[in-house]
Scaffold this motif. Structure first.
Motif, short mmCIF file in Angstrom:
data_model
loop_
_atom_site.label_atom_id
_atom_site.label_comp_id
_atom_site.label_asym_id
_atom_site.label_seq_id
_atom_site.Cartn_x
_atom_site.Cartn_y
_atom_site.Cartn_z
N LEU A 158 0.83 -1.20 0.00
CA LEU A 158 0.00 0.00 0.00
C LEU A 158 0.87 1.26 0.00
CD1 LEU A 158 -2.70 1.45 0.20
CD2 LEU A 158 -2.66 1.04 2.68
N GLU A 159 1.85 1.29 0.85
CA GLU A 159 2.73 2.46 0.91
C GLU A 159 3.42 2.70 -0.43
OE1 GLU A 159 6.16 4.33 3.83
OE2 GLU A 159 5.94 2.16 3.73
N ALA A 160 3.91 1.64 -1.06
CA ALA A 160 4.59 1.78 -2.34
C ALA A 160 3.62 2.25 -3.43
CB ALA A 160 5.24 0.46 -2.74
N LEU A 161 2.41 1.72 -3.43
CA LEU A 161 1.41 2.15 -4.42
C LEU A 161 1.07 3.63 -4.26
CD1 LEU A 161 -1.01 -0.91 -4.30
CD2 LEU A 161 0.37 -0.22 -6.27
N LEU A 162 0.84 4.05 -3.03
CA LEU A 162 0.51 5.45 -2.79
C LEU A 162 1.67 6.37 -3.17
CD1 LEU A 162 -1.30 5.07 0.65
CD2 LEU A 162 -2.37 5.56 -1.56
N THR A 163 2.88 5.96 -2.82
CA THR A 163 4.06 6.77 -3.15
C THR A 163 4.21 6.93 -4.66
OG1 THR A 163 5.18 6.03 -1.15
CG2 THR A 163 6.57 6.92 -2.89
N GLN A 164 3.83 5.90 -5.41
CA GLN A 164 3.94 5.95 -6.87
C GLN A 164 2.77 6.68 -7.52
OE1 GLN A 164 4.73 2.12 -8.61
NE2 GLN A 164 6.33 1.61 -7.13
N GLY A 165 1.80 7.12 -6.72
CA GLY A 165 0.72 7.93 -7.25
C GLY A 165 -0.54 7.16 -7.64
N HIS A 166 -0.62 5.88 -7.31
CA HIS A 166 -1.80 5.10 -7.65
C HIS A 166 -2.95 5.43 -6.70
CE1 HIS A 166 0.45 2.76 -10.52
NE2 HIS A 166 1.33 2.42 -9.60
N SER A 167 -4.15 5.13 -7.15
CA SER A 167 -5.35 5.22 -6.32
C SER A 167 -5.71 3.83 -5.85
CB SER A 167 -6.50 5.82 -7.14
OG SER A 167 -7.71 5.78 -6.41
N VAL A 168 -5.90 3.66 -4.54
CA VAL A 168 -6.03 2.33 -3.97
C VAL A 168 -7.30 2.22 -3.12
CG1 VAL A 168 -4.91 0.53 -2.60
CG2 VAL A 168 -3.50 2.23 -3.80
N VAL A 169 -8.03 1.14 -3.34
CA VAL A 169 -9.06 0.70 -2.40
C VAL A 169 -8.54 -0.57 -1.77
CG1 VAL A 169 -11.40 -0.16 -2.07
CG2 VAL A 169 -10.96 1.71 -3.70
N THR A 170 -8.47 -0.60 -0.45
CA THR A 170 -7.99 -1.81 0.22
C THR A 170 -9.09 -2.39 1.09
OG1 THR A 170 -6.25 -2.78 1.60
CG2 THR A 170 -6.96 -0.55 2.17
N THR A 171 -9.17 -3.70 1.09
CA THR A 171 -10.12 -4.36 1.99
C THR A 171 -9.50 -4.48 3.37
OG1 THR A 171 -9.40 -6.65 1.59
CG2 THR A 171 -11.00 -5.71 0.06
N VAL A 172 -10.34 -4.36 4.38
CA VAL A 172 -9.95 -4.57 5.78
C VAL A 172 -11.09 -5.29 6.46
CG1 VAL A 172 -8.36 -2.61 6.03
CG2 VAL A 172 -10.81 -2.24 6.31
N ARG A 173 -10.80 -5.87 7.62
CA ARG A 173 -11.83 -6.65 8.31
C ARG A 173 -12.82 -5.79 9.10
NH1 ARG A 173 -7.29 -9.69 9.64
NH2 ARG A 173 -7.38 -8.99 11.80
N ARG A 225 -5.74 4.83 7.99
CA ARG A 225 -5.83 6.29 7.80
C ARG A 225 -4.81 7.02 8.66
NH1 ARG A 225 -11.46 5.14 8.47
NH2 ARG A 225 -12.56 5.11 6.45
N ASP A 226 -4.63 6.54 9.88
CA ASP A 226 -3.65 7.16 10.78
C ASP A 226 -2.22 6.92 10.31
OD1 ASP A 226 -5.78 7.94 12.36
OD2 ASP A 226 -5.55 6.30 13.80
N THR A 227 -1.99 5.79 9.66
CA THR A 227 -0.65 5.47 9.17
C THR A 227 -0.32 6.28 7.93
OG1 THR A 227 -0.81 3.22 10.05
CG2 THR A 227 0.82 3.58 8.32
N PHE A 228 -1.32 6.53 7.09
CA PHE A 228 -1.12 7.28 5.85
C PHE A 228 -2.06 8.49 5.82
CE2 PHE A 228 -0.33 2.74 4.92
CZ PHE A 228 1.03 2.81 4.63
N PRO A 229 -1.80 9.49 6.68
CA PRO A 229 -2.76 10.58 6.88
C PRO A 229 -2.81 11.61 5.76
CG PRO A 229 -0.78 10.97 8.18
CD PRO A 229 -0.63 9.61 7.56
N ASN A 230 -1.88 11.55 4.82
CA ASN A 230 -1.80 12.59 3.79
C ASN A 230 -2.56 12.25 2.52
OD1 ASN A 230 -0.06 14.14 5.44
ND2 ASN A 230 1.70 12.93 4.75
N TYR A 231 -3.38 11.20 2.57
CA TYR A 231 -4.10 10.78 1.38
C TYR A 231 -5.60 10.83 1.62
CZ TYR A 231 0.50 9.08 -0.01
OH TYR A 231 1.84 9.00 -0.32
#
Length: 336
Positions: free
Chosen positions: A18-33, A42-48
């Protein structure tokens, strides 16, 4: 900008993908439980914002149709990366804890993409060296493992203990994926990642000392003085850095030559003794807490061929020393 679906985004490997995708400029939807897991990301990647990072709740990947809604997106997805699968050995019911989530989860994402998301051209699946390596034939000195090899574990062996259950879950899930493509002939291709022991920095907001991924637990235990008498032997003596593995996932999605291939993603050999030596060098204050005997690399061990990962994906692997150096502060951040 490419729209990506990532499953299991709060996991150790997935968070680096996820971090690498965001850094490269991709748009990501991730599944979580759960919503709580989404908030941790969101707290880990607050700038997106939600245009770059959004979430789909999939509470149980072993449920029929679990991914049917998650694969729907506007704009539509172009790639999917499936990492969601358990790897903790504190499981009492091997079928429910390992086999069902791995096998049903993997075939479930493929079925959902085929049914609902014709825009997806490739699905990348996190498998494991556990689907390659056979523990029944010792260290196999003189033999070279590569993507051609498969773990011959049986269903009967799978339920004997959690370790066998994990190895079987990765083997059966990956075979199910390749069988799906052969029989169902979807409009996407797949690639699988087969890493051995995965070490490297963690995201402190996503893990605690108690929930640490299995591989990194030995580094934690050395830092906490739990290996003062003797360093234990490793389970397997090949490894990779989680950041290199994350990049391999993305390049496997990007590169046409990666379609329809397995990738043995390994940096090479390591031993627990080598990790301990690096920790003593980089953390003089804890050097006296780490044993100086045990954990050596064994005599007579199998070879490995990682040329496909280097040639097709262009991965230049990090050193064990750099991995240890970069992992230390992230473990210190959670109390190690």
């Amino acid at each position: 900008m490419t729209r990506m679906l990532l499953t299991g985004g709060s996991g150790f490997i997935a968070a680096h993908v996820l971090e690498a995708l965001l850094t490269q400029g991709h748009s990501v939807v991730t599944t979580v439980r759960s919503d709580a897991k989404a908030q941790m990301l969101r707290d880990t990647f607050p700038n997106y914002g939600t245009d770059k990072l959004d979430f789909a709740i999939v509470a149980d990947i072993a449920e029929e149709g679990a991914f049917d809604e998650a694969v729907k997106s506007d704009p539509p997805f172009e790639w999917a990366i499936h990492t969601a699968s358990p790897y903790h050995l504190n499981v009492t019911d091997t079928k429910k804890g390992f086999l069902d989530p791995a096998i049903i989860g993997t075939t479930g994402i493929l079925k959902a993409v085929k049914k609902n998301t014709p825009s997806v051209k490739r699905v990348i699946i996190t498998s494991s060296f556990a689907a390659v390596f056979s523990r029944n034939v010792s260290n196999r000195p003189g033999y070279t493992y590569s993507e051609k090899d498969w773990n011959p574990i049986t269903e009967e062996e799978a339920i004997q203990d959690p370790s066998s259950g994990y190895r079987a879950s990765k083997t059966f899930a990956e075979k199910a994926a390749w069988n799906f493509v052969e029989l169902e002939k979807p409009n996407f291709t797949i690639s699988t990642m087969n890493p051995p022991m995965v070490f490297g920095p963690i995201h402190p907001k996503l893990q605690t000392l108690d929930t640490l991924n299995t591989s990194n637990q030995r580094i934690r235990d050395m830092m906490l003085g739990k290996m003062q008498d003797e360093i234990p032997a490793a389970l397997v003596y090949v490894w990779t850095d989680v950041r290199d593995l994350a990049l391999a996932h993305i390049r496997a999605a990007e590169r046409p030559l990666a379609a329809g291939k397995r990738f043995f993603v390994t940096a090479g050999y390591y031993s627990n003794r080598e990790i301990a030596d690096n920790l003593r060098e980089q953390l003089p204050d804890v050097a006296s807490k780490i044993a100086t005997k045990g954990g050596e690399f064994p005599e007579g061990y199998f070879g490995y061929d990682n040329s496909r990962t280097k040639d097709i994906l262009g991965i230049k692997f990090r050193s064990l020393k750099d991995m240890v150096k970069d992992t230390i502060p992230t473990l210190q951040a959670i109390g190690a």
